[in-house]
Design a protein around this motif. Structure first.
Motif, PDB file in Angstrom:
ATOM      1  N   ASP A 129      -4.137   4.819   2.622  1.00  0.00           N
ATOM      2  CA  ASP A 129      -2.738   3.165   2.608  1.00  0.00           C
ATOM      3  C   ASP A 129      -1.937   3.736   3.596  1.00  0.00           C
ATOM      4  O   ASP A 129      -1.238   2.405   4.227  1.00  0.00           O
ATOM      5  N   ASP A 187       1.091   5.034  -8.634  1.00  0.00           N
ATOM      6  CA  ASP A 187       0.034   5.016  -8.806  1.00  0.00           C
ATOM      7  C   ASP A 187       0.276   5.211 -10.495  1.00  0.00           C
ATOM      8  O   ASP A 187       0.548   5.994 -11.536  1.00  0.00           O
ATOM      9  N   LEU A 205       8.454   9.336  -6.338  1.00  0.00           N
ATOM     10  CA  LEU A 205       6.938   8.042  -6.363  1.00  0.00           C
ATOM     11  C   LEU A 205       5.977   8.436  -8.137  1.00  0.00           C
ATOM     12  O   LEU A 205       6.679   9.665  -7.993  1.00  0.00           O
ATOM     13  N   ASP A 251       1.036  -1.345   0.225  1.00  0.00           N
ATOM     14  CA  ASP A 251       0.145  -0.130  -0.454  1.00  0.00           C
ATOM     15  C   ASP A 251       0.550   0.553  -0.122  1.00  0.00           C
ATOM     16  O   ASP A 251       0.879   2.329  -0.512  1.00  0.00           O
ATOM     17  N   ALA A 252       1.473   1.100   0.788  1.00  0.00           N
ATOM     18  CA  ALA A 252       2.702   2.392   0.676  1.00  0.00           C
ATOM     19  C   ALA A 252       4.183   1.639   0.578  1.00  0.00           C
ATOM     20  O   ALA A 252       4.597   0.658   0.722  1.00  0.00           O
ATOM     21  N   THR A 269      -2.992  14.464  -7.812  1.00  0.00           N
ATOM     22  CA  THR A 269      -2.444  13.721  -7.136  1.00  0.00           C
ATOM     23  C   THR A 269      -1.847  14.486  -6.068  1.00  0.00           C
ATOM     24  O   THR A 269      -1.527  15.427  -5.792  1.00  0.00           O
ATOM     25  N   CYS A 313       0.663  12.976  -2.563  1.00  0.00           N
ATOM     26  CA  CYS A 313       2.436  11.975  -2.226  1.00  0.00           C
ATOM     27  C   CYS A 313       2.044  12.700  -0.739  1.00  0.00           C
ATOM     28  O   CYS A 313       1.995  13.384  -0.580  1.00  0.00           O
ATOM     29  N   ALA A 337       3.436   7.312  -0.400  1.00  0.00           N
ATOM     30  CA  ALA A 337       2.575   6.351  -1.569  1.00  0.00           C
ATOM     31  C   ALA A 337       1.719   8.154  -2.188  1.00  0.00           C
ATOM     32  O   ALA A 337       1.566   9.271  -1.459  1.00  0.00           O
ATOM     33  N   ALA A 338       2.051   7.233  -3.291  1.00  0.00           N
ATOM     34  CA  ALA A 338       0.791   8.796  -3.995  1.00  0.00           C
ATOM     35  C   ALA A 338      -0.025   8.188  -4.686  1.00  0.00           C
ATOM     36  O   ALA A 338      -0.237   7.003  -5.480  1.00  0.00           O
ATOM     37  N   ASP A 339      -1.103   8.693  -4.703  1.00  0.00           N
ATOM     38  CA  ASP A 339      -2.411   8.415  -4.954  1.00  0.00           C
ATOM     39  C   ASP A 339      -2.999   9.102  -6.514  1.00  0.00           C
ATOM     40  O   ASP A 339      -2.920  11.019  -5.501  1.00  0.00           O
ATOM     41  N   THR A 340      -3.437   9.304  -7.748  1.00  0.00           N
ATOM     42  CA  THR A 340      -3.712   9.601  -8.648  1.00  0.00           C
ATOM     43  C   THR A 340      -5.273  10.271  -8.835  1.00  0.00           C
ATOM     44  O   THR A 340      -6.642   8.416  -8.858  1.00  0.00           O
TER      45      THR A 340
END
Lengths: 320, 320
Positions: free
Chosen positions: B74, A121, A86, A29-30, B130, B132, B44-47
């Motif tokens: 995350d 991602d 990242l 997850d990270a 995004t 982070c 963590a990085a999510d978009t």
């Protein structure tokens, strides 16, 4: 059939890390990372948008390179040592050929700077790429924009303006993406000044990277430090590749207003000026004194000792 | 006239940090941060892409909330304490009203979790966001996906399926964005299980967050740990808000296949099962045992002790 999201991550973006400070990389997850004791963490995130930050038809390897380079340049400007990245990649489809090129450009630059890709991602959407880059700097040694003092000297690395000229040559169709022209090469392959930034830690009073045009970025440095900058126009370095194509005033305009240079703009106390030749030699990087810090605010330009008006400011993404 | 890039950052995304470990926040080339000694850094990085991760017309505050929530989830899944966020915001224009909402949603959730926004980027382009997120976990205590062992029990937090049902209610026009329906609320306001994740550090053998559908995510957990999972379908928690609208098998399908839950899926050694009631009370979060870890691979579902076939896998952004 195009690769799925998880195959995509496994095939193009999962590599055995050579950094022992990556405790857990891509796949959970990270990421889990071990910052070195006694150092400050440095974090930056920059985004590239198709058609804004790179031209239609730009080779995927150049986009991969650029996505990391712009962040490495931020690390350079802080005097930091980059470590972990990242990647957030939004793209319309998972085209294996494009991904081969993109990953090659990204990983090659990462390897050159010992940067490990540790997470991120991948999503389907318009082509938009964000890299978040993490690095370190010894406590108290980071370069900031705020430290310039009246009497300091103003320097720029390399020969700014080449990238802006390269963009114009590509836009106008005069040169193509596989051109060996110095301007085009510089635009497509920025060389962030990471080594120079690290060496400047103990020497510079302030630093920033030049990405939106030298003049506009100089204004930001002046504002952050609460001082004025005086740029002597005849001291601006004009690259042979510029002078070979354009008249002198046009070259000067590229240097002052062109974007995507990823050079460092920094200020030195006069007492450190004697160290510049050695620094240029050690880093393989031209360093030019282009002016000085003065009382007041903003940036003034002089020619032959007289203040002259120079129009234009830096690039603003949301300017009307 | 719309605000420029620098006014935009100053007005919506620069706030005095209350965290003393932020040495330098928004405004320089990068942020300077002081990780606590003896802790591991979690990154963590999510978009989020408009039209993919949120529906057209979604209130800006919900998008701001969601952009951070997916990353907080995350952190929760790693048992980490979130600390610092970088925001990369690509958007077509700088609409002050939209930015007011977006920033309000983002900052409210950040404040609730003591997260400081320390940097990022704003560019003009398609609406793609995004975040982070960086946090910490004591060395050796992070939750991973790899630790599930045969004989462990499988748990899920909360009532998954609500968010997927909420998405369907909005998509079909049955409910609107200002609905007070539990499903719609859960879809628009994910509540990442950060406190639960931290408390699970010393109890769980493995954990991950459920974002792409319980069944598909369970398969990832099984694969990462090299074990099989057996889910007892009659133990799936079915929320009253689901049962009020749909037949039981449809509710089950939302639980197994709906996305955007941001609940935690975790495994506990049997010896720790006695701690669950206390944990649920302490975190204000339902915790349901839904199965166990078995030898083999993949996920099997049982009803009345017999294995039954359940179609479908998790969401894949690039599935053909």
């Amino acid at each position: 059939m195009p690769p799925g999201e998880f195959e995509l991550i496994a095939r193009w973006f999962t590599r055995q890390s050579v950094r022992s400070d990556v405790l857990l990389g891509v796949g959970d997850d990270a990421a889990l990372l071990a910052p070195p004791p006694g150092q400050v963490l440095v974090a930056a995130a920059d985004t590239l948008v198709a058609g804004r930050h790179f031209l239609p038809g730009t080779p995927a390897a150049c986009i991969g390179h650029q996505a990391l380079a712009v962040n490495l340049s931020d690390m350079a400007a802080m005097g930091a040592e980059p470590a972990w990245a990242l990647l957030s990649l939004s793209m319309p489809q998972a085209d294996p050929e494009w991904l081969d090129g993109f990953a090659q450009g990204l990983h090659a630059l990462a390897d050159a700077h010992d940067v490990a890709l540790v997470g991120g991602d991948t999503v389907s959407g318009p082509l938009v790429i964000t890299v978040c880059l993490l690095g370190f700097v010894p406590s108290g040694e980071a370069l900031r924009r705020t430290g310039a003092r009246v009497g300091d000297l103003l320097y720029v690395s390399g020969t700014p303006g080449l990238a802006g000229a390269g963009l114009e040559l590509l836009r106008s169709g005069i040169e193509s993406f596989d051109s060996t022209d110095d301007c085009v090469r510089r635009f497509l392959h920025a060389e962030p000044r990471v080594t120079l930034g690290r060496r400047l830690r103990s020497l510079a009073s302030a630093a920033m990277d030049v990405s939106d045009g030298l003049l506009g970025d100089a204004r930001k440095l002046a504002a952050a430090s609460g001082v004025g900058l005086r740029i002597e126009l005849e001291r601006l370095p004009l690259a042979p590749a510029l002078l070979a194509r354009w008249p002198r005033d046009r070259c000067e305009s590229f240097v002052l207003h062109g974007g995507d240079d990823y050079e460092l703009l920094f200020t030195l106390p006069v007492a450190n000026a004697g160290r510049v030749a050695e620094l240029a030699q050690a880093t393989g990087c031209e360093l030019h004194c282009i002016g000085e810090i003065v009382a007041g605010e903003g940036v003034s330009c002089t020619r032959g000792g007289r203040v002259v008006a120079v129009p234009g400011t830096g690039f603003d993404h949301f300017a009307g």
